[in-house]
Design a protein around this motif. Structure first.
Motif, PDB file in Angstrom:
ATOM      1  N   ASP A  67       0.820  -1.154   0.231  1.00 21.77           N
ATOM      2  CA  ASP A  67       0.016   0.190   0.025  1.00 21.77           C
ATOM      3  C   ASP A  67       0.790   1.293   0.080  1.00 21.77           C
ATOM      4  O   ASP A  67       0.250   2.506  -0.055  1.00 21.77           O
ATOM      5  CB  ASP A  67      -0.860  -0.009   1.247  1.00 21.77           C
ATOM      6  CG  ASP A  67      -0.105  -0.311   2.511  1.00 21.77           C
ATOM      7  OD1 ASP A  67       1.094  -0.060   2.477  1.00 21.77           O
ATOM      8  OD2 ASP A  67      -0.918  -0.261   3.502  1.00 21.77           O
ATOM      9  N   HIS A 113       2.038  -2.627   4.157  1.00 26.80           N
ATOM     10  CA  HIS A 113       0.821  -3.764   4.259  1.00 26.80           C
ATOM     11  C   HIS A 113       0.572  -4.350   2.875  1.00 26.80           C
ATOM     12  O   HIS A 113       0.509  -3.484   1.858  1.00 26.80           O
ATOM     13  CB  HIS A 113      -0.284  -3.411   5.024  1.00 26.80           C
ATOM     14  CG  HIS A 113      -0.052  -2.779   6.083  1.00 26.80           C
ATOM     15  ND1 HIS A 113      -0.086  -1.300   6.293  1.00 26.80           N
ATOM     16  CD2 HIS A 113       0.094  -2.925   7.523  1.00 26.80           C
ATOM     17  CE1 HIS A 113       0.242  -0.916   7.463  1.00 26.80           C
ATOM     18  NE2 HIS A 113       0.424  -2.010   8.286  1.00 26.80           N
ATOM     19  N   ASP A 137      -6.082  -7.094   5.625  1.00 29.68           N
ATOM     20  CA  ASP A 137      -6.507  -6.200   6.941  1.00 29.68           C
ATOM     21  C   ASP A 137      -6.085  -6.663   8.215  1.00 29.68           C
ATOM     22  O   ASP A 137      -6.253  -6.160   9.001  1.00 29.68           O
ATOM     23  CB  ASP A 137      -7.951  -6.247   6.777  1.00 29.68           C
ATOM     24  CG  ASP A 137      -8.743  -7.400   6.537  1.00 29.68           C
ATOM     25  OD1 ASP A 137      -8.136  -8.585   6.768  1.00 29.68           O
ATOM     26  OD2 ASP A 137      -9.832  -7.485   6.278  1.00 29.68           O
ATOM     27  N   GLY A 184      -3.425  -4.721   9.054  1.00 28.91           N
ATOM     28  CA  GLY A 184      -3.504  -3.141   8.971  1.00 28.91           C
ATOM     29  C   GLY A 184      -3.900  -2.542   7.582  1.00 28.91           C
ATOM     30  O   GLY A 184      -3.981  -1.391   7.578  1.00 28.91           O
ATOM     31  N   PHE A 185      -3.831  -3.168   6.675  1.00 32.23           N
ATOM     32  CA  PHE A 185      -4.434  -2.850   5.349  1.00 32.23           C
ATOM     33  C   PHE A 185      -5.821  -2.030   5.397  1.00 32.23           C
ATOM     34  O   PHE A 185      -6.551  -3.132   5.768  1.00 32.23           O
ATOM     35  CB  PHE A 185      -4.278  -3.724   4.169  1.00 32.23           C
ATOM     36  CG  PHE A 185      -4.601  -2.915   2.893  1.00 32.23           C
ATOM     37  CD1 PHE A 185      -3.821  -2.001   2.121  1.00 32.23           C
ATOM     38  CD2 PHE A 185      -5.947  -3.652   2.381  1.00 32.23           C
ATOM     39  CE1 PHE A 185      -4.500  -1.600   1.013  1.00 32.23           C
ATOM     40  CE2 PHE A 185      -6.133  -3.106   1.189  1.00 32.23           C
ATOM     41  CZ  PHE A 185      -5.555  -2.066   0.426  1.00 32.23           C
ATOM     42  N   LYS A 186      -6.044  -1.012   5.124  1.00 29.69           N
ATOM     43  CA  LYS A 186      -7.325  -0.431   5.201  1.00 29.69           C
ATOM     44  C   LYS A 186      -8.065  -0.403   3.776  1.00 29.69           C
ATOM     45  O   LYS A 186      -7.958   0.296   3.008  1.00 29.69           O
ATOM     46  CB  LYS A 186      -7.371   0.885   5.762  1.00 29.69           C
ATOM     47  CG  LYS A 186      -6.521   1.358   6.950  1.00 29.69           C
ATOM     48  CD  LYS A 186      -7.212   0.475   8.295  1.00 29.69           C
ATOM     49  CE  LYS A 186      -6.542   1.146   9.459  1.00 29.69           C
ATOM     50  NZ  LYS A 186      -5.170   0.292   9.858  1.00 29.69           N
ATOM     51  N   SER A 187      -8.944  -1.382   3.750  1.00 27.56           N
ATOM     52  CA  SER A 187      -9.941  -1.486   2.674  1.00 27.56           C
ATOM     53  C   SER A 187     -11.048  -2.282   2.927  1.00 27.56           C
ATOM     54  O   SER A 187     -11.022  -3.295   3.992  1.00 27.56           O
ATOM     55  CB  SER A 187      -9.034  -2.026   1.569  1.00 27.56           C
ATOM     56  OG  SER A 187      -9.967  -2.262   0.440  1.00 27.56           O
ATOM     57  N   LYS A 188     -12.039  -2.306   2.098  1.00 30.52           N
ATOM     58  CA  LYS A 188     -13.142  -3.433   2.447  1.00 30.52           C
ATOM     59  C   LYS A 188     -13.151  -4.624   1.752  1.00 30.52           C
ATOM     60  O   LYS A 188     -12.457  -4.658   0.492  1.00 30.52           O
ATOM     61  CB  LYS A 188     -14.459  -2.606   1.718  1.00 30.52           C
ATOM     62  CG  LYS A 188     -14.827  -1.163   2.846  1.00 30.52           C
ATOM     63  CD  LYS A 188     -16.229  -0.673   2.219  1.00 30.52           C
ATOM     64  CE  LYS A 188     -16.853   0.468   2.995  1.00 30.52           C
ATOM     65  NZ  LYS A 188     -17.874   0.909   2.570  1.00 30.52           N
TER      66      LYS A 188
END
Length: 317
Positions: A170, A241, A246, A249-253
């Motif tokens: 990311d 990440h 997730d 810590g990766f921020k995504s749906k």
């Protein structure tokens, strides 16, 4: 009764929990009920110290025995001879059974296909020399007999067998880098691993390949050790990440990126019987391949991940 040979020294509960991929509490119950033995001697203390090479046996009670679900999928075989095979593991497929695993596994599929497999690691891990996380894809070698299994395990130790991974992260790395930090179970979340002082030594090399206009970077990684979630944990220490990860810590749906974009792309080994040095390239799966084609120049990608030159990118690390 299930039996395996310990590949490291340490506490019985810790090694058995790792072997079975279950909690220490579950292992403690087995030990207290006299269902675990070391070198044919029943052990009733979880803290019992075992040595590398010890024979560990255990029994699951009938109620805990796993029923294999129907096999309704196939796995691509990249190479096969009478001694070993190499598969391209898809995402979502667990490598070997454990009491907590309800869905069919790669080992279940191998047995379903009638493929002859080594038994040195116990019947849960028939043929499995090294593993890949459930969501990770790519090349994995399977041994068909115990001599081949032993030979390949030695190659893992002396580094004559290994894999180069591809990952989408990311945020670009500042430079090519080697992370050498010990990894153990996260004390606050049993699902996660973490860099901890008392953990097992772990070393990973990361190489920058290409950065997209959206600041996503395609990187390559080489493992010098084989700890659970090693690439993911070491990237997390760098504040980076893998897309879809997730847990770390990766921020995504999940409806946008459904799985960890990590792929064991190139596997190299020395054939245990012929002595030939062999390399196997595992094609990327459609989801990761599509993301790369949309966000990177395909010609540049092909140049950067060329199997003939990828390994040389790690020479200066």
């Amino acid at each position: 009764m299930n039996t395996f040979t310990a590949t490291a020294s340490g506490r019985l509960d810790k090694i058995l929990a790792s072997q079975l991929d279950v909690s220490r509490n579950q292992v403690e119950k087995l030990v207290k009920e006299g269902l675990v033995s070391v070198n044919d001697q029943t052990i009733t203390k979880s803290s019992f110290k075992i040595k590398e090479g010890d024979s560990v046996s255990y029994i699951f009670k009938e109620a805990e025995k796993r029923v294999v679900p129907p096999i309704d999928f196939d796995v691509e075989i990249l190479y096969e001879d009478e001694y070993l095979l190499v598969v391209n593991k898809p995402s979502g497929l667990v490598v070997h059974p454990a009491p907590s695993v309800k869905e069919p596994t790669l080992v279940d599929w191998l047995i379903h296909k009638g493929i002859s497999l080594s038994t040195i690691s116990g019947e849960e891990r028939y043929g499995i020399v090294h593993r890949i996380d459930k969501e990770t894809t790519g090349a994995l070698v399977v041994a068909k007999d115990n001599k081949v299994h032993e030979a390949l395990s030695l190659q893992l130790q002396d580094k004559s067998m290994g894999r180069y991974y591809l990952a989408l992260i990311d945020c670009p790395l500042k430079d090519d880098i080697v992370v050498d930090k010990p990894i153990g179970r996260n004390t606050k979340n049993r699902l996660k691993m973490d860099v901890v002082p008392e953990g097992r030594n772990a070393k990973t090399a990361f190489v920058k390949l290409l950065t997209s206009p959206h600041n996503v970077e395609l990187i390559a990684a080489k493992l010098f050790t084989g700890r659970t979630h090693q690439i993911r944990v070491h990237l997390n220490t760098l504040g980076r990440h893998i897309l879809g990860d997730d847990l770390y810590g990766f921020k995504s749906k999940r409806d946008k990126i459904s799985r960890v974009n990590l792929h064991a792309y190139l596997l190299y080994l020395v054939h245990p019987v012929s002595g030939e040095r062999m390399e196997f390239v595992a094609p990327l799966f459609d989801d990761m391949k599509m993301y790369i084609s949309k966000n990177f120049d395909q010609g540049e990608v092909d140049e950067k991940i060329d199997p003939h030159t990828l390994g040389s990118r790690f020479n200066n690390l």
